[in-house]
Write a protein that holds these residues in place. Structure first.
Motif, PDB file in Angstrom:
ATOM      1  N   HIS A  58      38.179   7.560  12.979  1.00 34.00           N
ATOM      2  CA  HIS A  58      39.130   8.359  13.442  1.00 34.00           C
ATOM      3  C   HIS A  58      39.338   9.499  12.308  1.00 34.00           C
ATOM      4  O   HIS A  58      39.277   9.392  11.239  1.00 34.00           O
ATOM      5  CB  HIS A  58      40.357   7.502  13.358  1.00 34.00           C
ATOM      6  CG  HIS A  58      41.387   8.279  14.053  1.00 34.00           C
ATOM      7  ND1 HIS A  58      42.546   9.156  13.639  1.00 34.00           N
ATOM      8  CD2 HIS A  58      42.013   8.125  15.233  1.00 34.00           C
ATOM      9  CE1 HIS A  58      43.179   9.532  14.464  1.00 34.00           C
ATOM     10  NE2 HIS A  58      42.956   8.689  15.424  1.00 34.00           N
ATOM     11  N   PRO A  59      39.704  10.594  12.909  1.00 33.91           N
ATOM     12  CA  PRO A  59      39.724  11.729  11.976  1.00 33.91           C
ATOM     13  C   PRO A  59      40.976  11.968  11.244  1.00 33.91           C
ATOM     14  O   PRO A  59      41.093  12.779  10.321  1.00 33.91           O
ATOM     15  CB  PRO A  59      39.631  13.042  13.037  1.00 33.91           C
ATOM     16  CG  PRO A  59      40.471  12.615  14.118  1.00 33.91           C
ATOM     17  CD  PRO A  59      39.729  11.118  14.622  1.00 33.91           C
ATOM     18  N   GLY A  60      42.015  11.116  11.392  1.00 38.30           N
ATOM     19  CA  GLY A  60      43.392  11.046  10.801  1.00 38.30           C
ATOM     20  C   GLY A  60      44.256  11.905  11.454  1.00 38.30           C
ATOM     21  O   GLY A  60      44.021  12.458  12.437  1.00 38.30           O
ATOM     22  N   PRO A  91      57.313  14.208  16.209  1.00 41.48           N
ATOM     23  CA  PRO A  91      56.199  15.047  16.288  1.00 41.48           C
ATOM     24  C   PRO A  91      54.803  14.733  15.387  1.00 41.48           C
ATOM     25  O   PRO A  91      54.810  14.332  14.241  1.00 41.48           O
ATOM     26  CB  PRO A  91      56.609  16.561  15.862  1.00 41.48           C
ATOM     27  CG  PRO A  91      58.067  16.338  15.961  1.00 41.48           C
ATOM     28  CD  PRO A  91      58.480  14.963  15.684  1.00 41.48           C
ATOM     29  N   ALA A  92      53.833  14.720  16.148  1.00 49.44           N
ATOM     30  CA  ALA A  92      52.650  14.138  15.483  1.00 49.44           C
ATOM     31  C   ALA A  92      51.351  14.732  16.237  1.00 49.44           C
ATOM     32  O   ALA A  92      51.099  15.410  17.289  1.00 49.44           O
ATOM     33  CB  ALA A  92      52.423  12.581  15.445  1.00 49.44           C
ATOM     34  N   GLY A  93      50.090  14.846  15.413  1.00 51.82           N
ATOM     35  CA  GLY A  93      48.969  15.363  15.865  1.00 51.82           C
ATOM     36  C   GLY A  93      47.735  15.165  15.216  1.00 51.82           C
ATOM     37  O   GLY A  93      47.865  14.283  13.866  1.00 51.82           O
ATOM     38  N   LEU A  94      46.529  15.058  15.613  1.00 56.14           N
ATOM     39  CA  LEU A  94      45.203  14.705  15.061  1.00 56.14           C
ATOM     40  C   LEU A  94      44.960  16.034  13.940  1.00 56.14           C
ATOM     41  O   LEU A  94      45.320  16.918  14.172  1.00 56.14           O
ATOM     42  CB  LEU A  94      44.206  14.879  16.004  1.00 56.14           C
ATOM     43  CG  LEU A  94      44.262  13.653  16.997  1.00 56.14           C
ATOM     44  CD1 LEU A  94      42.992  13.743  18.093  1.00 56.14           C
ATOM     45  CD2 LEU A  94      43.980  12.266  16.422  1.00 56.14           C
ATOM     46  N   LEU A  95      44.096  15.381  12.954  1.00 58.67           N
ATOM     47  CA  LEU A  95      43.544  16.309  12.057  1.00 58.67           C
ATOM     48  C   LEU A  95      42.062  16.341  12.577  1.00 58.67           C
ATOM     49  O   LEU A  95      41.201  15.963  11.845  1.00 58.67           O
ATOM     50  CB  LEU A  95      43.461  15.669  10.716  1.00 58.67           C
ATOM     51  CG  LEU A  95      44.848  15.738   9.872  1.00 58.67           C
ATOM     52  CD1 LEU A  95      44.781  14.721   8.580  1.00 58.67           C
ATOM     53  CD2 LEU A  95      45.279  16.878   9.482  1.00 58.67           C
ATOM     54  N   ASP A  96      41.878  17.090  13.718  1.00 63.99           N
ATOM     55  CA  ASP A  96      40.634  17.346  14.446  1.00 63.99           C
ATOM     56  C   ASP A  96      39.850  18.707  13.987  1.00 63.99           C
ATOM     57  O   ASP A  96      39.105  19.110  14.527  1.00 63.99           O
ATOM     58  CB  ASP A  96      40.759  17.436  15.670  1.00 63.99           C
ATOM     59  CG  ASP A  96      41.999  18.329  16.441  1.00 63.99           C
ATOM     60  OD1 ASP A  96      42.630  18.815  15.534  1.00 63.99           O
ATOM     61  OD2 ASP A  96      42.225  18.076  17.473  1.00 63.99           O
TER      62      ASP A  96
END
Length: 222
Positions: A58-60, A91-96
């Protein structure tokens, strides 16, 4: 000094996580998805044998506990298909974006998902979401000094089109978490960490780490 142990009274073991990597005898990736993949490693065990470990690569991610002057937290209700639930989350999101500064990702998510900006950022807590089965590492920020963002709102799509936004009192969130009514891991960890920082001993929120504090799990460009 305790004569029996040689330690100062009141002190304990140096409890902190440490980097360790057991030998990987073989590895394969049987599935690669859009964001994550599944890896199978054959790992050398302490007794000399080997064991198979299947886990998600997973990228985190980052999450934002946005706290207003009335001690309310910004929460979003979002459908999560794998668990068949609509969960209240921050609120949240990927470190892509490889090497992206996590603060920049957090600022982006606060803007895109809630159309807010913040003047005061701190690192609230870091954690691994499910270390027995995933490499996902999450950094939760505390955001204060909140204002509605300028300009047009971000064009939401997919499940974000159905999100609801509300402001909920911190003490009410703690009560509902302990009652088992809220089950998002980022909300639980972030809210309880904030509550502990506010009500614990010491310097309170002033003792929280700065937003560019090192993050060993996901190194980033300064």
């Amino acid at each position: 000094m305790d004569q029996a142990t040689g330690q100062h009274q009141g002190s304990g073991p140096d409890v902190r996580d440490a980097v360790e990597q057991w030998e990987v005898v073989s590895s394969e990736t049987p599935f690669t998805g859009k964001v994550t993949s599944l890896r199978t490693d054959e790992v050398r065990m302490p007794d000399g044998g080997t064991a198979r470990r299947d886990y998600q690569v997973h990228p985190g991610a980052v999450a934002v506990i946005a706290l207003d002057d009335d001690r309310r937290v910004l929460c979003l209700s979002q459908y999560r298909h794998p668990v068949g639930r609509r969960l209240w989350e921050p609120p949240a999101g990927l470190l892509d974006v490889p090497g992206e500064h996590p603060l920049h990702a957090a600022e982006r998510e606060l803007y895109e998902e809630a159309h807010y900006r913040a003047d005061d950022w701190r690192v609230l807590v870091d954690f691994y979401n499910s270390p027995g089965s995933s490499s996902e590492a999450i950094r939760v920020f505390l955001a204060r000094g909140l204002e509605p963002a300028e300009g047009e709102r971000f064009a939401a799509e997919h499940e974000e089109l159905d999100m609801e936004l509300d402001w909920v009192g911190l003490d009410e969130l703690v009560r509902r978490i302990l009652a088992g009514q809220l089950q998002s891991p980022t909300l639980i960890v972030g809210v309880l960490a904030l509550h502990a920082a506010l009500h614990g001993t010491g310097d309170g929120l002033a003792a929280l780490r700065l937003p560019d504090a090192p993050w060993q799990a996901r190194p980033f460009r300064p």
